[in-house]
Design a protein around this motif. Sequence first.
Motif, PDB file in Angstrom:
ATOM      1  N   VAL A   1       0.833  -1.200   0.000  1.00 42.08           N
ATOM      2  CA  VAL A   1       0.000   0.000   0.000  1.00 42.08           C
ATOM      3  C   VAL A   1       0.868   1.251   0.000  1.00 42.08           C
ATOM      4  CG1 VAL A   1      -1.799   1.267   1.225  1.00 42.08           C
ATOM      5  CG2 VAL A   1      -1.828  -1.240   1.225  1.00 42.08           C
ATOM      6  N   ARG A   2       1.880   1.257   0.840  1.00 42.60           N
ATOM      7  CA  ARG A   2       2.837   2.367   0.923  1.00 42.60           C
ATOM      8  C   ARG A   2       4.244   1.830   0.706  1.00 42.60           C
ATOM      9  NH1 ARG A   2      -0.986   6.094   0.378  1.00 42.60           N
ATOM     10  NH2 ARG A   2      -2.524   6.047   2.087  1.00 42.60           N
TER      11      ARG A   2
ATOM     12  N   LYS B   1      -2.950  -1.140 -13.710  1.00 41.77           N
ATOM     13  CA  LYS B   1      -2.798  -0.423 -12.449  1.00 41.77           C
ATOM     14  C   LYS B   1      -2.430  -1.397 -11.332  1.00 41.77           C
ATOM     15  CE  LYS B   1      -5.329   2.479  -9.144  1.00 41.77           C
ATOM     16  NZ  LYS B   1      -4.295   3.545  -9.120  1.00 41.77           N
ATOM     17  N   ARG B   2      -1.398  -1.045 -10.591  1.00 39.44           N
ATOM     18  CA  ARG B   2      -1.038  -1.852  -9.428  1.00 39.44           C
ATOM     19  C   ARG B   2      -1.840  -1.344  -8.234  1.00 39.44           C
ATOM     20  NH1 ARG B   2       5.022  -2.668  -7.133  1.00 39.44           N
ATOM     21  NH2 ARG B   2       4.857  -0.425  -6.771  1.00 39.44           N
ATOM     22  N   PHE B   3      -2.642  -2.222  -7.667  1.00 39.40           N
ATOM     23  CA  PHE B   3      -3.485  -1.813  -6.544  1.00 39.40           C
ATOM     24  C   PHE B   3      -3.552  -2.949  -5.528  1.00 39.40           C
ATOM     25  CE2 PHE B   3      -6.198  -4.102  -9.428  1.00 39.40           C
ATOM     26  CZ  PHE B   3      -7.116  -4.771  -8.629  1.00 39.40           C
ATOM     27  N   VAL B   4      -3.882  -2.589  -4.309  1.00 47.46           N
ATOM     28  CA  VAL B   4      -4.090  -3.557  -3.237  1.00 47.46           C
ATOM     29  C   VAL B   4      -5.590  -3.713  -3.053  1.00 47.46           C
ATOM     30  CG1 VAL B   4      -3.798  -4.004  -0.774  1.00 47.46           C
ATOM     31  CG2 VAL B   4      -1.901  -3.053  -2.110  1.00 47.46           C
TER      32      VAL B   4
ATOM     33  N   VAL C   1      -6.383   1.551   3.236  1.00 46.93           N
ATOM     34  CA  VAL C   1      -6.103   1.036   1.899  1.00 46.93           C
ATOM     35  C   VAL C   1      -6.857   1.927   0.921  1.00 46.93           C
ATOM     36  CG1 VAL C   1      -6.251  -0.939   0.349  1.00 46.93           C
ATOM     37  CG2 VAL C   1      -5.857  -1.299   2.795  1.00 46.93           C
ATOM     38  N   PRO C   2      -6.173   2.651   0.036  1.00 45.36           N
ATOM     39  CA  PRO C   2      -6.847   3.654  -0.789  1.00 45.36           C
ATOM     40  C   PRO C   2      -7.791   3.044  -1.820  1.00 45.36           C
ATOM     41  CG  PRO C   2      -4.559   3.413  -1.458  1.00 45.36           C
ATOM     42  CD  PRO C   2      -4.719   2.598  -0.214  1.00 45.36           C
ATOM     43  N   ASP C   3      -8.712   3.899  -2.293  1.00 46.13           N
ATOM     44  CA  ASP C   3      -9.635   3.484  -3.337  1.00 46.13           C
ATOM     45  C   ASP C   3      -8.898   3.367  -4.663  1.00 46.13           C
ATOM     46  OD1 ASP C   3      -9.114   6.133  -3.774  1.00 46.13           O
ATOM     47  OD2 ASP C   3     -11.200   6.779  -3.866  1.00 46.13           O
TER      48      ASP C   3
END
Length: 746
Positions: free
Chosen positions: A304-305, A718-721, A689-691
Amino acid sequence: MEVGRTRTGALRALILAGTSLAALTAAQAQEATPRTGASVQLDEISVESRGAGGVTGPVSAIVSGLPRAGVEDPKGPVPGYVASRSTTATKTNTPLIETPQSITVIGQQQLRDQNAQTLTQATQYVAGAYAGTFGADTRIDYLTLRGFVVSDYGIYRDGLQLLNYGFGYFKIDTFGLERIEILRGPASVLFGAGSPGGIVNTVSKRPTEYPFGYVELGGGSFGQTYGAFDIGGPADKEGHWFYRLTGYGRRGGTQVDGAPDDSVYIAPALTYKPDGATHFTLLSSYQHDNTAVTANFLPYLGTVRPNLSGLRIPRSLNLGDAGFNTFTRDQAFVGYEFEHVFDDTFAFRQNLRYAFNQSAQNADIGQLGYSDAAQTRLARYQFLTSTKVNLFQVDNQLEARFSDGFFRHDVLLGLDYKNYQLHDNQGTNFSAGYSVPDISILNPAYGPATGRPLPYLVNANSFQQLGVYLQDQIKLSDRLTLVLGGRTDFADNRVNDKLYTTGSNGRSDTGITYRTALIYNFDYGLAPYVSYSTSFQPLIGTDINNQTFKPETGTQIEGGVKFEPPGQGYFLTLAGFDIHRKNVLTANPANVIFQAQLGEVRSTGFEAQLVASLTDGLNAIASYTIYGLTNERGSADILGKVPVNIPENFASLFLDYTIQTGELRGFGFGGGVRYVGRSFADTANTLRVPDYVLFDAQVHYDWDRWRLAVNATNIADKRFVSSCQSSFSCFYGDARRVLASLSYKW
C-alpha cells in the motif's frame, strides 16, 4: 494457520429515489403485462434465446415441469442481459418484478461478452458485491455481499449449498453455468443457511430440446491457453431423452512467477421426460485444479505504501519456492432434479446431490512481515494442509397453487437435509521445530524445502442439518402480494480431534427463522416493496480452546423499488437495507491461527442496479453501492470501528455494442469502469487502503457461425491492493489480463 478472511441518510435516499422514479414514470403507464395465474397452461411454445456459448435456438420454457406460453425458463438461458424470472429468491418460478428482494441475474451472454472465467470475474459489476477480496487468488472465489463474506456458507450450486470451510474449497467453473443469481439479504427461511448479506446461486447448464454444438479456443496473458466445448440435444427419436456434455481445459501461468493455473472440467447431463408432467435431470461434473498460493500475504509497507527503503514488493514475487508452492484439488458432483406435476394445483420436486472434494497445499507463506531493518527481506513459514470433504444434500418441495375464495396462494412446503464430513489436517514448520529461510524482495533465491511440517491440527468434523420450511405467496389483489415464510432447523456439529483426544466435542442447536414481505406491482412496471427477514447459520470448526462455535444469527429490514417498463428492455432496482449480524467470527487477537466470536456487526446502506438489453445491439450494466459497516459489540479495540479488508463504497458501468447493419455488421466493442472505495488494514482503522479505479475493454466480431473476441481487464495495468487483513497481510489485485478467443457454433 493461514487466515481466510450515516444510516438514516441511506434509507432517506432510497425513499426519495423511489418517489422521484414513480413521478418520472407515471406518465409512461401502460397496459399491465399478463399475470401468472394459479393454473398451469399446457400449450407448448418456443422461446428464441441465446444458449451456451452464443448458440441460438428454440428453448422450451419449462414451468413446474410443463411448457408454458411466453415464460422464460428460470433455469434456462437469459435472453440478452435482462432476466425476467428466477427460482432462487422463492424456490418457485416467480417473476423478478414480483419478488420482494434485491436480486441480480447474470446470463451466458454477459459471461461471454466479458470472458469471465471465474466467479470473481463474473460478479465484478454486481451491486452490493465485492469480488476478489484476497486479490489474485486462484484457489478460491472470495466474495462479500453487503459487507459480509458469502464465499464460506453462501455459495450454492443448483439451489444446494457448497460449504467452503478451512481449505476444503469448492471452485466453480463458469463455462459450466447457464446463469448466476445473486440474492442480496438473508435467505435462511428457504435454504437454512447462508450469510445475512445474501447468497450466490450458480445454475448448471442443462440438456436442451434442440441439437447444437459449440467449440472455443483461446489464450493470452501469462501464457494461458484454453479450449472448451459444449454439445447437446435429443438422444432418441421419441423426444423423451436429452443430453448435454460440457468440457473446459486450461493451462498457463499467473501474475506470480512460477505459479500455474491449470484446470480440467467435464460435465455430463441427462434429462428424461416420459410425459408432459414428469421431469428428471441427472447433473454431474468432475474438476481438477493445479495451482499455487498466489494471494501473497504481504506487509502494508511495501504494498500500500513504500517501505523504509522506498521500495514496493513486486506483484510477481513468488513467496513460496517454485518446487513446492502447490495447491491441487479434485472435486466431483453427482445428483439429480426430479419434478412431477400432479394437476393444476400440486407439484412435487426433489433435488439431491453428493459432492466430493479433496485438496492439498504445500507452500511457504508470508504473513510475518520483514526480517531485516531495511525491509528488503520477508520472513516466511511453511504451511501444509490436506483436506477431504464429503457432502450429501437433499431438498424435497411440495408446491400448491390455489384460491381460497378470497386470495390466490402459492404455498411451498419443504424438508431438506445436509450431511457434511470434513477431514482436516494442517501443519507448519513451527510444529516440526525448524525455521524457513527468509526471502529477498529484490533478488529472490529459491531452494528445496527445508523440512516437512508436522501437524498442529488433525480433525474429523461432522455437521448435519435438518430443516422444515413453509412459504406462502399470497395475492391480496392483482397487484399486491404478501410473502410469509417460516423455518425450523435442527443442527448437530461434532469435532473429533485425532491429535489431542481431549479436544473432541460438539453441540446441537435449534434455529427458527422467518420472513415477511410486501410488494405492489403497478401496471407500468413500478414495484415498491418492503421485507423483514432473519437468518441462522450453524458454524463449523472450533476456537482456540477447541470449543465449537455458537450459530450465527442475523436480522434485516429492506425496502426498495423495482422498475421494469413493459417492452423497454431494462430492469432497475433500488434498495436500502439495515442488517444486524451476531456471533460474528473474527481472527483471534491472541492467536491468528484461530478464530473467535467477538461481537456483532451492523451494515446499513443503499444500492442500485440497472441491467439493460436495448435496441440496436446495445447492452448495459450499471451499479452503485454505499453502506456503513461497524462493529456494534466486541472488544474495546474494535468497538465502533469498520471491520478490516472490506470496502464500503463501489460503483461500476459496463457497455457492449454490436453494429446491426451495413458492412460492419457483427462488429462489436465496449468496456467497463470499476470503482472500489477505501478500506482499512487494522482494527483501529489507522491504516487505510486507498480506493482505486479500473478499466476493462473488449472487441469482437461475429460472422456466420464464427466469433472472434479480445477481452482486456485492468487495461492500464494499475497496481493496486484489493484489501489488507492486517498490517502483515495485504493482497495485490489482478494485473492486466488480455485474452483472445475464437469460437464456432452449429
